[in-house]
Write a protein that holds these residues in place. Structure first.
Motif, PDB file in Angstrom:
ATOM      1  N   MET A   1       3.353   2.061  -8.516  1.00  0.00           N
ATOM      2  CA  MET A   1       4.619   2.369  -7.849  1.00  0.00           C
ATOM      3  C   MET A   1       4.921   3.854  -7.958  1.00  0.00           C
ATOM      4  SD  MET A   1       6.870  -0.972  -8.971  1.00  0.00           S
ATOM      5  CE  MET A   1       6.149  -1.087 -10.622  1.00  0.00           C
ATOM      6  N   GLY A   2       5.546   4.398  -6.905  1.00  0.00           N
ATOM      7  CA  GLY A   2       5.885   5.815  -6.904  1.00  0.00           C
ATOM      8  C   GLY A   2       7.258   6.031  -6.306  1.00  0.00           C
ATOM      9  N   SER A   3       7.308   6.444  -5.034  1.00  0.00           N
ATOM     10  CA  SER A   3       8.598   6.686  -4.385  1.00  0.00           C
ATOM     11  C   SER A   3       8.868   5.743  -3.221  1.00  0.00           C
ATOM     12  CB  SER A   3       8.647   8.125  -3.861  1.00  0.00           C
ATOM     13  OG  SER A   3       7.613   8.353  -2.908  1.00  0.00           O
TER      14      SER A   3
ATOM     15  N   SER B   1      13.790   5.940 -11.611  1.00  0.00           N
ATOM     16  CA  SER B   1      12.941   6.762 -10.751  1.00  0.00           C
ATOM     17  C   SER B   1      13.638   7.059  -9.429  1.00  0.00           C
ATOM     18  CB  SER B   1      11.607   6.055 -10.500  1.00  0.00           C
ATOM     19  OG  SER B   1      10.829   6.773  -9.567  1.00  0.00           O
ATOM     20  N   PHE B   2      14.186   6.017  -8.789  1.00  0.00           N
ATOM     21  CA  PHE B   2      14.846   6.185  -7.494  1.00  0.00           C
ATOM     22  C   PHE B   2      16.023   7.152  -7.596  1.00  0.00           C
ATOM     23  CE2 PHE B   2      17.911   5.178  -4.215  1.00  0.00           C
ATOM     24  CZ  PHE B   2      17.130   5.027  -3.078  1.00  0.00           C
TER      25      PHE B   2
ATOM     26  N   ASP C   1       0.859  -1.178   0.000  1.00  0.00           N
ATOM     27  CA  ASP C   1       0.000   0.000   0.000  1.00  0.00           C
ATOM     28  C   ASP C   1       0.890   1.221   0.000  1.00  0.00           C
ATOM     29  OD1 ASP C   1      -2.634  -0.772  -0.182  1.00  0.00           O
ATOM     30  OD2 ASP C   1      -2.697  -1.371   1.908  1.00  0.00           O
ATOM     31  N   ALA C   2       1.177   1.702  -1.176  1.00  0.00           N
ATOM     32  CA  ALA C   2       2.133   2.784  -1.306  1.00  0.00           C
ATOM     33  C   ALA C   2       1.431   4.122  -1.317  1.00  0.00           C
ATOM     34  CB  ALA C   2       2.963   2.589  -2.571  1.00  0.00           C
ATOM     35  N   SER C   3       1.311   4.762  -2.469  1.00  0.00           N
ATOM     36  CA  SER C   3       0.936   6.162  -2.475  1.00  0.00           C
ATOM     37  C   SER C   3      -0.466   6.429  -2.977  1.00  0.00           C
ATOM     38  CB  SER C   3       1.927   6.928  -3.362  1.00  0.00           C
ATOM     39  OG  SER C   3       2.036   6.305  -4.612  1.00  0.00           O
TER      40      SER C   3
END
Length: 252
Positions: free
Chosen positions: A189-191, A117-118, A69-71
Motif C-alpha cells: 500500500m502507498g497513496s 498515511s492518508f 494494482d497500486a504503485s
C-alpha cells in the motif's frame, strides 16, 4: 640512355612508388575508420535498444489487473508516519474535486496506519491537482485515485502493510473507501485508494482483502455521476470519460 635520362627515370619511379604507398596508407586508414564507425554505431544501437526494453519493462501494466494494482514507481520521497499519528479517532476529510466535493470519514481506530498515511499526504499537498485515473464499471464498481502520475504506477516513496480492517465476507458496500495495493502483496500500500460507488464483492487473494479506512459521508452521488458516464473507451475498466481532478484535500 644518358645519365640524366636514367636519373629522371629513377626519380619518376620513386615518385610513383611513393604515391602508390600513400594511396595504400589512405585506403588502410579509411578501412580502419569504417570499421570503427560501424562498431560505434552498433554500440549506440545496442544501448538504445537496451534502454527502450528497460523502460518498457519498468512501465508495463497488466490490462487485467484488479484495483489492487497500486504503485510501482515513486513520485516523491515522503516518510511513512507512525500509526499512532492517527490517534485512534475519526477524521473528516473533504476532497475538493473538479466534479464536486466528496466528504470522507476516516477510521483511525480500525485502520490507524492507512489513516495516518492518508492524512499526512493530504496535509503535505500530495493529492493536490491529481486525477482519479481508473474507473471500473463491470464486476466491481470503484473509482481509483491518489496517484500523481495518473498512470496507476505512482507512490509516495514508501509502501506499507499489513492489511487493516478488511471485510471478512469480501463485500465492500457503496461508500467504502479502501487502500489499493498490488495483488498478492499485503505490504504494497502507498497513496492510491478507491471509492466504492456500488456494492462490490472483491475476493481476497493470498495476502487477504483490502484495507477499509473510511466511508463516503457526502458526495457519493458525485462519484455515481462519474460512473454513469462510463469509461473513456467504453470498456469496463479504464480512465473515466468524465475527468476527475482532486484540486485539494482538507482534513481535520
Amino acid at each position: 640512355m644518358s645519365t640524366k635520362s636514367r636519373e629522371r627515370e629513377q626519380a619518376r619511379r620513386r615518385q610513383e612508388k611513393w604515391e602508390r604507398r600513400q594511396a595504400q596508407l589512405r585506403a588502410r586508414r579509411q578501412r580502419r575508420w569504417s570499421i570503427v564507425g560501424v562498431a560505434l554505431a552498433l554500440v549506440v544501437i545496442g544501448v538504445v535498444v537496451w534502454w527502450a526494453l528497460s523502460a518498457a519493462q519498468g512501465s508495463g501494466t497488466d490490462p487485467a489487473a484488479q484495483p489492487d494494482d497500486a504503485s510501482s514507481g515513486s513520485t516523491g520521497e515522503h516518510t511513512l508516519p507512525p500509526a499512532t499519528a492517527a490517534e485512534g479517532r475519526e477524521w473528516t476529510s473533504t476532497l475538493a474535486t473538479s466534479v464536486g466535493d466528496i466528504t470522507l470519514t476516516l477510521d483511525g481506530a480500525e485502520a490507524p496506519q492507512a489513516v495516518a498515511s492518508f492524512v499526512a499526504l493530504a496535509d503535505s499537498g500530495y493529492f493536490d491537482d491529481t486525477s482519479c485515473h481508473r474507473l471500473t464499471t463491470s464486476g466491481i464498481f470503484v473509482l481509483q485515485c491518489g496517484d500523481p502520475t495518473g498512470t496507476g504506477t505512482g507512490d509516495p516513496g514508501y509502501k506499507f502493510g499489513p492489511i487493516e480492517n478488511a471485510p471478512t465476507d469480501d463485500v465492500y458496500p457503496a461508500g467504502t473507501v479502501a487502500m489499493a495495493r498490488q495483488g498478492g502483496d499485503g505490504e504494497s500500500m502507498g497513496s492510491q485508494f478507491f471509492l466504492v460507488y456500488e456494492d462490490s464483492t472483491i475476493p481476497a487473494d493470498a495476502a487477504g482483502g483490502y484495507t477499509v479506512f473510511g466511508t463516503i459521508t457526502s458526495g457519493l452521488d458525485v462519484v455515481q455521476a462519474v460512473a454513469d458516464a462510463g469509461t473513456a473507451d467504453g470498456a469496463g475498466d479504464g480512465s473515466p470519460a468524465t475527468p476527475v481532478t482532486i484540486e485539494g484535500v482538507e482534513t481535520q
